[in-house]
Design an enzyme around this catalytic site. Sequence first.
Site, PDB file in Angstrom:
ATOM      1  N   LYS A  80       0.858  -1.185   0.000  1.00 61.05           N
ATOM      2  CA  LYS A  80       0.000   0.000   0.000  1.00 61.05           C
ATOM      3  C   LYS A  80       0.896   1.238   0.000  1.00 61.05           C
ATOM      4  O   LYS A  80       1.904   1.274   0.720  1.00 61.05           O
ATOM      5  CB  LYS A  80      -0.882  -0.028   1.253  1.00 61.05           C
ATOM      6  CG  LYS A  80      -1.965   1.045   1.299  1.00 61.05           C
ATOM      7  CD  LYS A  80      -2.800   0.879   2.578  1.00 61.05           C
ATOM      8  CE  LYS A  80      -3.930   1.885   2.668  1.00 61.05           C
ATOM      9  NZ  LYS A  80      -4.691   1.739   3.931  1.00 61.05           N
ATOM     10  N   SER A 155      -9.587   1.865   2.997  1.00 60.03           N
ATOM     11  CA  SER A 155      -8.688   2.605   2.135  1.00 60.03           C
ATOM     12  C   SER A 155      -7.668   1.739   1.390  1.00 60.03           C
ATOM     13  O   SER A 155      -7.076   2.187   0.408  1.00 60.03           O
ATOM     14  CB  SER A 155      -7.931   3.641   2.965  1.00 60.03           C
ATOM     15  OG  SER A 155      -7.055   3.000   3.884  1.00 60.03           O
ATOM     16  N   SER A 179      -9.673  -0.448   7.240  1.00 63.05           N
ATOM     17  CA  SER A 179      -9.107  -0.239   5.908  1.00 63.05           C
ATOM     18  C   SER A 179      -8.427  -1.450   5.279  1.00 63.05           C
ATOM     19  O   SER A 179      -8.058  -1.416   4.110  1.00 63.05           O
ATOM     20  CB  SER A 179      -8.111   0.927   5.929  1.00 63.05           C
ATOM     21  OG  SER A 179      -8.808   2.151   5.845  1.00 63.05           O
TER      22      SER A 179
END
Lengths: 493, 114, 482
Positions: A80, A155, A179
Site C-alpha cells: 500500500k 482505504s 481499511s
Amino acid sequence: MSSPADLTLAEASAGLRGGKLSARELLEATFDRASLTEAELHAYLTIDHENARAAAAAADEAQANGLWVGPLHGIPVAIKDNMVTAALQTTAGSQILAGYVPPYDATAVTALKSAGAIIVGKTNLDEFAMGSSTENSGYGPSANPWDTTRVPGGSSGGSAAAVAAGSAMIALGSDTGGSIRQPASLCGVVGMKPTYGLVSRYGLIAFASSLDQIGPISRTVEDAAATLEVIAGHDPLDATSYRGEYPRYRSLLGEGVSGLRVGVVAELSGAGIHPEVLSAFRSAVDSLAEGGAIVSEVSLPSMEYALSAYYLIAPAECSANLARFDGVRYGLRVDGATVEEMTARTRAAGFGPEVTRRILLGTYALSAGYYDAFYGQAQKVRTLVIQDFTRAYEGVDVLVSPTSPITAFELGSRTEDPLSMYLVDVCTIPSNLAGTPGISVPVGIDGAGLPIGFQIMAPALGEEVLFRVAAEVERASAWNNRRPPMVEADHGV
Amino acid sequence: MGRRVCMESVRGAPTIGGMAIDIDIAYVARLARIDLSDEELERIGRQLGGILEHAALVQQLPTEGVEPTSHPLPMVNAFRPDRVVPPLERDTALTQAPQAEDGYFRVPPTLEAE
Amino acid sequence: MEYEAVIGIETHVELATASKMFCGCPAQFGADPNTNVCPVCLGLPGALPVPNEQAIEWIVAIGLALDCEIAHRSQFHRKNYFYADQPKNYQISQFDVPVCSGGRLDIEVAGVVSRVRINRVHMEEDTGKMIHVGGGGRIKDADHSLLDFNRSGVPLVEIVTEPDLSSPQQARAFAQELQTIVLALGVSDAKLEEGSMRFDGNVSIRPKGTQEMGTKVEVKNMNSFRSLERALAYEIERQTAALEAGEQVLQETRHWDEGAGVTGGMRSKEESSDYRYFPEPDLVPIEINDTRREAIRNALPELPAARRLRWAALGIDPASIAVLVAGGSDLAGVFDGAVAAGADPKTVANWLTGEVTAFLRRELVDLGATPLTGGYLFELERLYAAGDLSSTAAKQVLVGVLAGEGSPAEVAEERDLIQISDTGALATEIDRVLAEHPAAYQRLKEGDPKVVGFLVGQVMKVTAGKADPKVVSTMLRQKAED
C-alpha cells in the site's frame, strides 16, 4: 492452463522450491495479469518493473546456489502506498507527496524483503488512508475486480483489488478503522488487522497513530497467517511495538472449531446490515456451529458509540500527523510571499477534500474549549469499548459479525455524503479502538455477484485462535478460492 | 462569542439532533494552516456540523469515573539507549527539498517570530 | 503609587546526551548544517520517535536536585503549532503530567535568602534553527530564511518557577544558581551563549502590597545573566511608566534587544496559544517507580548547597566558595581531591579561584580539558609549604601544569623555580653580599630593621630570585645578633 499469478503462497512456494516454477516466471505472470487488469482497476500507483525483475533474478540465482532466502522467497507482493519504500516513489495517495522518494524502507517492507519477497509496486489508496472506497485517492479511484463500476472498498482498495485480480499474490494494507478488512470483504479476499503493536508502524505514513496497524491481504487464511509471521516482530524503532513473544500464527490452522465459544455481536448483526449480507453471515455462523463451535449472542452496548468516538479520535490524531506536510522539507510547495502563506497554500492545494475535512474536524475537536466535550469524551468512550470487549471475551473465544454492512457500492454513489461513507466502517472500527485483531474472510456472493465478508475478532494477541476460526470459516464456506469474472479466462476456470 | 454559546449547547441536555453546533471554521482553518476560500469554508463548516452532530453521540454515554484511553494496550517505558547512529548524508536529507541553498532548506521569509 | 514586580522564570536546558531525544542522531553542537539529521528529526513521513533513556534519567536527577515530586507515571503530549523550524509542526512535550513537579530552590541576594518554588520540570525536544537572510538579519526585513535541523530533537528540559521573584537581581541569582546545579549534575553544558541554557522571564507589576496579579508579559532572547537582569529591569520600568501614564500593559511576548537595551513587542496571532495538546500516541507512558527514583537519587553528585556548607567548614571565605561552586563538578573534584590528599584548603582555594580561573577564562578552555588534578594540586601545595617554591613561583608552576608542561615537580625543575633554602649554600651568598655592602652591614649590626629588606633584595638578586626570602631574612637577623 492456469496462470501462476493465481496460485496461493503455499502452492507457489512449493513450485519454487521444487523447481517447477521460477521467481521470474511468477513475476512475469503477475506483470501480465497487471497488464490485463490495470487499465480497468487502477490498483497500482507505481509498478516497479525494473527492481522487481532484478530481485526475482536474484531470488532465482540464490536458489540455484542452494539458498532459500526465506518464507516469501520469490513471492510477488504489493505494498500500500502509505508505507515508505527506499528510492521508490511513495505518495500516500496524496498530491502533496507527488514525486516523493523516501530515503528508507518501512520496517514491514524490510521484513518482506528479508523474507525473499519481490516488491511488485505500490497500490492505490484513499488519500492518507482516509476513506472507505479509494475514491479519495489524489490519483483517481481504483475499481472492484468483481464489477469495475463499483468501488473496491478502502482505504487499502488497491491492495485488495490487486490480490483479488492476481496482480499481486499478497499485499500489505493498513487498517485504522477497517481499511484492510472492509476492502478485503468487498473484493472477496482475506484481510487481517493484527493486534496493535504486532507489526511495526515505522515507515507507515501515519493517519491515526493509536489506531493504525499494518496487516496482510491474501487469497487464503493460511497465506495471511504466513505473511503475518514475516512482518510481525518487535521493532526498537517503534515505541508502541509489542515486546513479548511472537508465536507461529499458522500453528492452529486445521484444528477446527470444536468446543470453541463463538459470540455473535448483537449490535453488529441486525439493524443496518443489508439482508443479503446478513443471510450469508448467518449461514457461516451456522457452519461454525455445525463444526462444533458453541455459538451465542453477545451484546456490546458501547458499539453504537464506537463510530462517533472514532470520528473524533482519528481526525484529532490526523490533524497533528499531517501537520508535517508544510512545503518546507519535501513534497509539494505552492509559493507564497511568506513561509506562512506558502504553507497554507501548499496544504490547500495538496490535500483533497476528505483529508481537509478530517484535519479541520480534528483541529476543532482539540481546540481550546472543545477538548473535553469531544476528544476527551471520545477517549472515555474508547475505554468503555475496551471494557465491553474484555467482558465479552470472558465468555467467548472470538466474536463475529459481518465485515461490512453492505457489498461493493457504485463508484460515486456516496462521495457527496461523508457521513454515509463513514457508516460503512461501523463493524470494523471497534477493533481498532480496542487494539484487538480482526480478520475478514469471504463467505458468499450477493445477487449482484459481489463478495460478502465475514469478520472474526479476538482478544489482544489472540491471533492463533483468530486464524483457527478463520480457516474453518474458509473451509466450511462454498467460497473455494472463487475469482472475479474479469480474470476467470486467464485463471483457466 | 459564538463559541461560548456553542459550549453551553454542547453541555446542555440535547446532545444530538437539532443541536446547532456553531463552528468558527475560519479560525479552525487558520489553526490547521490551510488556505481556503470563503466558499470552501462555508461548505466544509456545514459538513462538519453534520459529522459533529453524529460524533456528539459520545456525550450520551455516562462516563463518570471512566479513565480516558490514549493508547490501546497497557505498555510503559519504551526507551532507547543513548547511542549515536549515523545520520543521513546531507545530500540525501536535502534531495526532496522544494528549495535548498548552501546545505540549508530554503523558505520564504517568516512573518512571525517564534 | 509604588509598584512591585512579580517575576517567574522559564528555563530551557539542552541535555548533553550523546544522541538526540527521539532518534540516534548526534546531539553535539557546531556541526555543518543539516548533517546531524535523520527521518525522525526531519519529520519525514512514517518516522517515529523513541525516547532516550539517559535523558529521562537526567530529568529525574534535575527534578530531585530541585526537591521536586517525581511522577510515578507521566506522559508525553503533542503541542501543536506551525513554525518552519519545527519539522513535525508539533513539539513532543509534556502537559498535565510532567516528570517532575512542585520543587524549590533557595537563592541568596545581598545576604538575604529567599525560596523560589518550582512549578514543574518537563521533558521536550528542541527545534531547528532558522537563519534570516537579507534585511540585516532582522526577521521582518528578511528576503528569505534558511533552515538547519541539527538542533531539531535535541533533548530539552523546561524548568518553570512560580512567580516568586520580585527583582531582576533575584532573577539573576536564580538563573545562576540553577546553572550551577545543572553543571554540578553534569547533565548539560549550560552555556548561555550557545543557547544550551536559555531563560525567559514572565513579568508583571502591581501596586505594592496588593495581591492581585497584573498583566503578564513574557520576555525572551536574553543570552547572558547580565542581559536577563537588564531586560527584566527594563521591562519593570516600562510597565511602571505605562501604568503611571494611565496606559494598559498588553499581554504579549517581547524580545530583548541587547544592543538597543530595550524590549520590543512581537507579532502575535489570535490562535498562537491554542496548542491543542493531546497525549502523544506514538509514545507510551513513562513509569518511574520508587526503586528507580531512589537509585537516581543515590547517584546524584553533591549539590552546590551542600558544597557551600562543607567548604565553609574548611574555613574558605564566602567569595571564594562562590567562585568554586560556580566552577561546577570539575572544579569541585580538583579542590576536594587536593584537600583529601592533605593540602591546605585555603591555599588551594586561592589558587583555584585566582590563577586557575583566570587561566581558564583567558584560554577559553574547560578545567576538564587541562591536565590539572587534585593530585597535582596537592603536590604543588607540598612544594610550596616545604619552601621549595615561592608564592610567585608556585603560581608560575600552576600555569605550567595547566598548559600541559608536566607535573608540578617537572615544571618547577624545567622552569628552574626551586628555591634555595639550604642555609649552607645561602650563608656563602649572604657573606658575599655583606662584604659588598659594608655600610649596610654596619646598619644591620646596629639593629636598623629597615636595612633587612634591602639586603634580602640583594641576596635575591645574586641568586637570580631562587633564594627563599624568608630563610634569608631569618639568617640576616641572626647575623645582626652575632
